[in-house]
Design a protein around this motif. Structure first.
Motif, PDB file in Angstrom:
ATOM      1  N   ASP A   1      -4.672   0.535   7.817  1.00 50.30           N
ATOM      2  CA  ASP A   1      -3.630   1.562   7.702  1.00 50.30           C
ATOM      3  C   ASP A   1      -3.792   2.657   8.761  1.00 50.30           C
ATOM      4  OD1 ASP A   1      -1.522   3.045   6.496  1.00 50.30           O
ATOM      5  OD2 ASP A   1      -2.978   4.199   5.333  1.00 50.30           O
TER       6      ASP A   1
ATOM      7  N   HIS B   1       0.796  -1.231   0.000  1.00 49.13           N
ATOM      8  CA  HIS B   1       0.000   0.000   0.000  1.00 49.13           C
ATOM      9  C   HIS B   1       0.833   1.288   0.000  1.00 49.13           C
ATOM     10  CE1 HIS B   1       0.614   0.448   4.347  1.00 49.13           C
ATOM     11  NE2 HIS B   1       0.038   1.627   4.275  1.00 49.13           N
ATOM     12  N   ASP B   2       1.981   1.274   0.660  1.00 50.62           N
ATOM     13  CA  ASP B   2       2.805   2.493   0.719  1.00 50.62           C
ATOM     14  C   ASP B   2       4.091   2.374  -0.100  1.00 50.62           C
ATOM     15  OD1 ASP B   2       1.189   4.215   2.166  1.00 50.62           O
ATOM     16  OD2 ASP B   2       2.088   3.761   4.111  1.00 50.62           O
TER      17      ASP B   2
ATOM     18  N   LYS C   1       5.347   5.713  -1.092  1.00 49.59           N
ATOM     19  CA  LYS C   1       5.123   6.793  -0.115  1.00 49.59           C
ATOM     20  C   LYS C   1       6.345   7.716   0.013  1.00 49.59           C
ATOM     21  CE  LYS C   1       3.308   8.789   3.605  1.00 49.59           C
ATOM     22  NZ  LYS C   1       2.006   9.396   3.775  1.00 49.59           N
TER      23      LYS C   1
ATOM     24  N   HIS D   1      -6.583   3.560  -0.415  1.00 54.13           N
ATOM     25  CA  HIS D   1      -6.255   3.422   1.013  1.00 54.13           C
ATOM     26  C   HIS D   1      -6.108   4.769   1.727  1.00 54.13           C
ATOM     27  CE1 HIS D   1      -1.856   4.119   0.257  1.00 54.13           C
ATOM     28  NE2 HIS D   1      -1.860   4.496   1.514  1.00 54.13           N
ATOM     29  N   THR D   2      -5.846   5.855   1.010  1.00 55.38           N
ATOM     30  CA  THR D   2      -5.637   7.151   1.672  1.00 55.38           C
ATOM     31  C   THR D   2      -6.934   7.952   1.785  1.00 55.38           C
ATOM     32  OG1 THR D   2      -3.377   7.225   0.871  1.00 55.38           O
ATOM     33  CG2 THR D   2      -4.306   9.320   1.579  1.00 55.38           C
TER      34      THR D   2
ATOM     35  N   HIS E   1       0.640   9.141  -3.357  1.00 56.17           N
ATOM     36  CA  HIS E   1       1.262   7.810  -3.320  1.00 56.17           C
ATOM     37  C   HIS E   1       0.275   6.654  -3.509  1.00 56.17           C
ATOM     38  CE1 HIS E   1      -0.084   8.125   0.850  1.00 56.17           C
ATOM     39  NE2 HIS E   1       0.139   6.837   0.992  1.00 56.17           N
TER      40      HIS E   1
HETATM   41 FE    FE Z   1      -0.440   5.614   2.609  1.00 55.71          FE
END
Ligand code: FE
Ligand code: DGI
Ligand code: FE
Length: 216
Positions: free
Chosen positions: A134, A55-56, A59, A116-117, A89
Motif C-alpha cells: 500500500d 484494503h481501502d 476509505k 494496513h494503515t 477506514h
Molecule cells: Fe488505506
C-alpha cells in the motif's frame, strides 16, 4: 480457496463502488502485493491479492459513517483514534468483510486489511506485505512513497537470501514509519500506539540482529 474468477468478480464490484482514483490505487496495490508475495510468501499470493483489493473498501466513507459502523459492530473507538480519522477506514473495512464478502472472510486476510494503515506490534508476514504494498504501489507519486519504493527495490531483494530479505523488509518498514511519523508530527496529529508498537518492535529486532552479527 480463492480463485481467479473470485478475484475478477471482486474487482468488478469495487470498480462500481470506488472512485476512479481509489480503484486505480487498489489494483496497483494488488499488483504490488503479487510482486512482494513472489519474494516473501508465494503460497499466499491469492490471499494477498484479495486483501489488497479489499484494503481501502471504506476509505471514501465520511467520518460519521465510520463511527456509525463502529457503533453498529460494537467496536470501541479510542480517544486517539477519534482524532486520527485517517486511520478509521482500516478498522471499518475489516469489520465489513464478513457480511459483505463472506467468501473472503478469513482471519489472516482480515488482519491484513485491519493493520494496513498503522501496522501493529506482532504483525504477520502477510500483514507486513500488504502494509508495504500500500505504501509503494506504482500509483503513488508522493515523495516519501517514491523514496521508500526506491529504497526497497534498489537493494535487489530478489538476489538476497530469505534471511537478508526479511531484514531488508523490516528496515524498509522502519523507514516508512519514520516518514509517516515525521508527517504526523508536522501536522500535529496523534500517533497511533499501534504505529509506535510496530516501529519499536522492528527497531529492536534489527538492532539485536546487528549486534548478533558483530559478535559472531
Ligand atoms: Fe488505506
Ligand atoms: O488509505 P491510503 O491513503 O491508501 O493509505 P493508508 O491507509 O496507509 O493511510 C495513510 C494515511 O493514514 C496517511 O495520511 C497517514 C495516516 N496515518 C498512518 N498512521 C497513522 C496515521 N494517522 C494518524 N493520525 N496516526 C497514525 O498512527
Ligand atoms: Fe491504500
Amino acid at each position: 480457496m480463492i480463485t481467479e474468477q473470485m478475484l475478477d468478480a471482486l474487482r468488478d464490484t469495487l470498480a462500481s463502488e470506488l472512485s476512479e482514483k481509489r480503484y486505480r490505487h487498489t489494483v496497483e496495490v494488488e499488483r504490488m502485493a503479487i510482486r512482494l508475495g513472489e519474494l516473501y510468501a508465494p503460497k499466499q499470493i491469492s490471499m494477498l491479492r484479495a486483501a489488497a483489493l479489499l484494503h481501502d473498501l471504506t476509505k471514501e466513507y465520511s467520518p460519521d459513517r465510520h463511527l456509525l459502523i463502529c457503533a453498529q459492530k460494537g467496536l470501541p473507538v479510542s480517544r486517539t483514534e477519534l482524532y486520527a480519522p485517517k486511520t478509521f477506514h482500516a478498522k471499518t473495512a475489516a469489520a465489513l468483510i464478513p457480511e459483505r464478502f463472506p467468501e473472503f472472510a478469513d482471519e489472516a486476510l482480515i488482519g491484513c486489511v485491519r493493520w494496513h494503515t498503522t501496522g501493529r506490534e506482532g504483525m504477520t508476514l502477510c500483514e507486513k506485505l500488504i502494509y508495504l504494498a500500500d505504501y509503494i504501489d506504482l500509483s503513488r507519486t508522493f515523495a516519501d512513497c517514491v523514496t521508500l519504493r526506491t529504497f526497497f527495490f534498489e537493494a535487489r531483494p530478489e538476489e538476497m537470501s530469505f534471511e537478508e530479505r526479511m531484514t531488508h523488509l523490516h528496515r524498509t518498514m522502519i523507514l516508512s514509519f519514520d516518514m509517516t511519523v515525521r508527517g504526523l508530527l508536522e501536522e500535529g496529529t496523534p500517533i497511533s500506539p499501534d504505529t509506535v508498537g510496530a516501529r519499536n518492535e522492528l527497531i529492536c529486532r534489527c538492532r539485536a540482529e546487528e549486534q548478533a552479527a558483530t559478535e559472531a
